[in-house]
Design a protein around this motif. Sequence first.
Motif, mmCIF file in Angstrom:
data_model
loop_
_atom_site.group_PDB
_atom_site.id
_atom_site.type_symbol
_atom_site.label_atom_id
_atom_site.label_comp_id
_atom_site.label_asym_id
_atom_site.label_seq_id
_atom_site.Cartn_x
_atom_site.Cartn_y
_atom_site.Cartn_z
ATOM 1 N N THR A 138 0.844 -1.206 0.000
ATOM 2 C CA THR A 138 0.000 0.000 0.000
ATOM 3 C C THR A 138 0.874 1.249 0.000
ATOM 4 N N HIS B 64 4.509 -6.434 -3.486
ATOM 5 C CA HIS B 64 3.394 -7.390 -3.532
ATOM 6 C C HIS B 64 3.890 -8.812 -3.318
ATOM 7 N N GLU C 143 0.060 -8.293 -12.061
ATOM 8 C CA GLU C 143 -0.653 -7.115 -12.571
ATOM 9 C C GLU C 143 0.308 -5.940 -12.756
ATOM 10 N N ALA D 221 -1.269 -9.612 -7.770
ATOM 11 C CA ALA D 221 -0.934 -8.183 -7.828
ATOM 12 C C ALA D 221 0.460 -7.977 -8.410
ATOM 13 N N THR D 222 1.376 -8.902 -8.109
ATOM 14 C CA THR D 222 2.722 -8.822 -8.675
ATOM 15 C C THR D 222 2.657 -8.912 -10.191
ATOM 16 N N ASP E 126 1.365 -11.964 -2.693
ATOM 17 C CA ASP E 126 0.272 -11.646 -3.609
ATOM 18 C C ASP E 126 0.784 -11.703 -5.050
#
Length: 173
Positions: free
Chosen positions: A118, A146, A157, A154-155, A151
Amino acid sequence: SMLDDPHGDGVVPRPDRVTYNTVIDAYATNARPKRVGGGDVAIAQPSRSQLNRDDSNSHHDPDSDPDSPEFDPSSEEDPCDAAFRLLREMRSPKVRVEPCLKTWTSVLSACARSGDPTRAAEAFDRMRASGISPDTKAWTALMQSHAARGDLGATAEVYWRMRTEGVAPNEGT
């Protein structure tokens, strides 16, 4: 704070961009992902600066330089928070040093190694808002934030966003 009077003589050295980048890198190097649910967390990988350092040519002894900012690896301050604090300090009216790509990448690395995607995304967005385009190292640090949390979606992405924006991956990506 790097703006404190280190000798009590009223003379405060004015840190430059290199000094801030070095101290932010020190926090990033010593960052470890926060434990979630009490489970084990993988140990973070060495930073790029550690991997690229040529210690054979290093003759600088930070302990012998009274104007070197102090870094306390046992500090309770979260490395990501420390990186943002130093970022604010360098942009303050007392210092007036604008962060460069290296600075932002160091902040991203501190957040990534702390396992805080975040805050890494916040740094990434601020970097772009300031007009600095991310390079492969900055994108990689965002991906690592990420990955440190496990995750992989998300990595991936972030990886595909990087590719869509025309930034080529390297062996560190």
